[in-house]
Structure formats: structure tokens, C-alpha cells
Design a protein around this motif. Structure first.
Motif: not given
Length: 400
Positions: A281-282, A285-286, A374-375, A379
Motif C-alpha cells: 500500500w505504501m 500510495a507514495h 499510511s495514505s 510523501d
């Protein structure tokens, strides 16, 4: 008029004191500059060694080296001073030829006798990780920290630094004295091999490791440079979501029963999947996944190294968070949930292993919820775990 004369007289009388104060301030500033360079105040050094360091971890290692190297290098014949210059000279450069040229420019600017660049950029030549290279004609060298591995970074970097000084000065036979670089233990893990070159576009001396074992050592060094343990402190939103979800699980008897019914194997699989979910996910998302920018083999290899180190860094960092959260949840469960209450909910006596299963359930739920949290992270807090982002950031700073 009398008052004016007295004022002029007092001003004239005060001039010597002011000059002494200025001189003492200049002496203090000069002493501080000498201390920064590792240069003794009482004498002028015979040789000056400049250390050019990338920011972050290379800077910390270099400043520590600057305190120890003057004593290690100096002898009865020569005294040495070491000066540190923190500058992202390697930003945007992927071969040692360009890095050595930039190091030579910094050397000329500071009027050093020798210069060595310490970088966290992974450097490779002919498929082998490069530990260090020396250009004797230009009196410069470069040392790649990741190639030294993820442990004992300072000790190994000191060994390589001393070896590079010997290569550039011809001291003690140049490459004959290797300061433990070719020890039996080093040969087992990843032997360091010395090669000499006489080509126009090649460094005079190159130290490399083997392809396979050296590559693993390089990856461990890259992960160490990413500092995965500090990643946990940057994931405030993810940690807050994980703690909040764990608190909810503590009050739910259904979670207690689920944790009790699942076996140890399923618990381990669920824990691994929760960590993998947060890592994936991280990355998505980033935008931490590096893409190839060219079709060459070096570009493909570099992207693979960057992405592998990023995944390993995030996995270690989130794994540390999981373990820490598990310990906290276990302590809270032991303190707040009486054995009688837990036994009545589960339908059988509750021993310590039931509390372990209880804490596991809270933690796994919390880490899954942390993926959503974490979203909300910035960044910059997350991307420090990615090599490509740090390199791009340094390139922007250098262009300013």
C-alpha cells in the motif's frame, strides 16, 4: 568641549582593548576551523586530506572519520589534517569517472593535497559492486558505503579510507597493506579484490567484491543507508490508526474468539500478509516504485537494486512496528483483561498462550488498518526509504 575631549580620550583608550577582543575572536574562529578539519592548533600540517561526503549517513560516518584519521595517518615524518565538505556531488552521476571528476573540482576549490569522496550511491563495474576506486594522477578516490555491507560500517570505511590514502600516496607499498580488507572472515562473506587498470577511461586502482555474495552485501548496505528503524517514527498516521484499531479489538470478545480458534500457522500467515499489505500500500500510495529510464543492462540492474532495497527497508521498518505494537498490546491485555473474563468468553481456561493469541489479533488488525492511515502520511516522510527519491532531492538541491 571638556566632555567631548573626555569622550575622545576614553574612545582612544578603548581602542587597544577592542583590537585585542577582535584578535581573540579571530583566534577562536581559527581554532574552531582547525578542530573541524582535525588539524592541531600548534602546527601547520604537512598534508591536507579532504573528505567529500553525501548528506545523511555518509556525512555522519565522514565526520567521525575526520576525528580519527589525522592520528592514524600522521607519523614522525608527516602530519595530516582532515577537512570535511558535505556536498551531493554524486547526484545525477552513476559512474565513478564523473564522481572522481567532481571530487577533483572540490579538491582544487579547497586547495587539498588529496580528496576522497564517501557516497551512499551503489556503484558497479562489469556486474561487480565497487567498494572503492583511486585515480593516482588526479590524487582523488571514491568509496561506496553500501558495498561495505550493513554492519560495522565505520570500521570497514576506516579500513578502506586508509587503503585509499596508501594508494594515492604510495605509502607502505600502496596496495600491499590492506588493513584487514582481505581477512579470512571477509573472504568468506564477500572477498574484496584489487585490480589495476591503465585504460584512459578507467581508474588506476579498483576494489570490487564478487557478483553474488557482493550483491547481497551491497543490498544490505543500501538497506542500512535507508535506516529502516527510523521509518517507524515517520509513520505517525499509520501508527495512530494501528493503535486505535488495536484498542477497538481489545473491547471486542469476537476478536478474542477468532484469535483463539485460529492455529499458530494461520496466525503467522495472517501476520505476514498484514505486513505485506502495508508495504504494498505504501509503495503504491507514495510512488516508491522505480521505473526504468533506459534500455541498457545497467539501468535495469540499478532499478532492480533500488526497488529491492526499498521493499526490504519498508518490510524491516513495518516489521519493527508490528513487534513493538504486539508487545504493547500483550502488556495491555495482561493488565486490563482478567483471566476469569477471558475464560468465560472463550469457554475454557485462559493461560498465557491465550493472551498471546489475543495480542496477535489486536496487532494484525491494527497493522491492516495502518495501511489506510499510511495514505495520510506526507510523501517526504515515507520516501526517505527510497534511494531514487533521495537522489532526486539531492539533484534539485545541487541545481539551486
Amino acid at each position: 568641549m571638556a566632555e567631548q575631549d573626555r569622550g575622545q580620550a576614553s574612545g582612544e583608550a578603548g581602542d587597544p582593548g577592542g583590537e585585542e577582543h577582535d584578535e581573540s575572536s579571530e583566534d577562536q574562529q581559527e581554532a574552531e576551523q582547525l578542530a573541524e578539519r582535525g588539524e592541531p592548533e600548534s602546527e601547520t600540517p604537512d598534508r591536507r586530506l579532504g573528505l567529500v561526503a553525501d548528506p545523511d549517513m555518509p556525512e555522519r560516518v565522514t565526520r567521525r572519520l575526520a576525528r580519527d584519521l589525522p592520528e592514524l595517518l600522521s607519523d614522525e615524518e608527516l602530519s595530516w589534517a582532515v577537512e570535511v565538505d558535505v556536498d551531493p556531488v554524486t547526484a545525477g552521476r552513476h559512474n565513478t569517472r564523473d564522481i572522481l571528476a567532481s571530487t577533483r573540482e572540490r579538491m582544487d576549490h579547497h586547495h587539498w593535497d588529496l580528496a576522497i569522496c564517501l557516497t551512499d550511491l551503489p556503484v558497479r563495474a562489469n556486474g561487480r559492486p565497487v567498494v572503492a576506486e583511486a585515480d593516482r594522477d588526479r590524487d582523488v578516490a571514491v568509496v561506496s558505503l553500501p558495498a561495505l555491507g550493513g554492519t560495522q560500517v565505520y570500521r570497514r570505511s576506516k579500513q578502506v579510507m586508509l587503503q585509499m590514502v596508501d594508494e594515492l600516496t604510495g605509502r607502505d607499498g600502496g596496495g600491499e597493506n590492506r588493513y584487514g580488507l582481505d581477512s579470512k572472515f571477509a573472504r568468506i562473506l564477500a572477498p574484496v579484490q584489487r585490480q589495476e587498470h591503465d585504460g584512459e577511461h578507467e581508474a588506476d586502482v579498483r576494489y570490487t567484491t564478487t557478483r553474488r555474495r557482493g550483491r547481497l552485501r551491497l543490498l544490505s548496505g543500501m538497506v542500512r543507508s535507508n535506516e529502516p528503524a527510523q521509518l517507524v517514527f515517520g509513520l505517525r498516521s499509520a501508527l495512530a490508526a494501528a493503535v486505535a484499531t488495536s484498542a477497538f479489538g481489545l473491547s471486542s470478545s469476537t476478536i478474542w474468539q477468532i484469535g483463539d480458534q485460529l492455529g499458530a500457522f494461520r496466525q503467522v500467515i495472517a501476520a505476514v500478509l498484514s505486513v505485506a499489505l502495508l508495504v504494498g500500500w505504501m509503495i503504491l500510495a507514495h510512488g516508491l516504485w522505480e521505473e526504468r529510464r533506459g534500455n541498457s543492462e545497467n539501468d535495469r540492474d540499478q532499478v532492480l537494486l533500488y526497488n529491492t532495497s526499498t521493499v526490504a527497508t519498508l518490510t524491516i521498518g513495518i516489521g519493527v512496528m508490528y513487534v513493538g505494537l504486539f508487545v504493547v498490546n500483550l502488556v495491555v491485555a495482561l493488565f486490563l483483561v482478567p483471566p476469569n473474563l477471558l475464560a468465560s468468553s472463550l469457554g475454557h481456561p485462559a493461560d498465557f498462550t491465550r493472551y498471546l493469541a489475543l495480542a496477535w489479533g489486536f496487532t494484525t488488525m491494527g497493522v491492516v488498518a495502518g495501511a489506510l492511515g499510511s495514505s495520510l502520511e506526507s510523501d517526504q516522510a515515507v520516501r526517505q526509504a527510497a534511494y531514487g527519491y533521495r537522489e532526486e532531492q539531492r539533484r534539485r538541491e545541487q541545481e539551486r
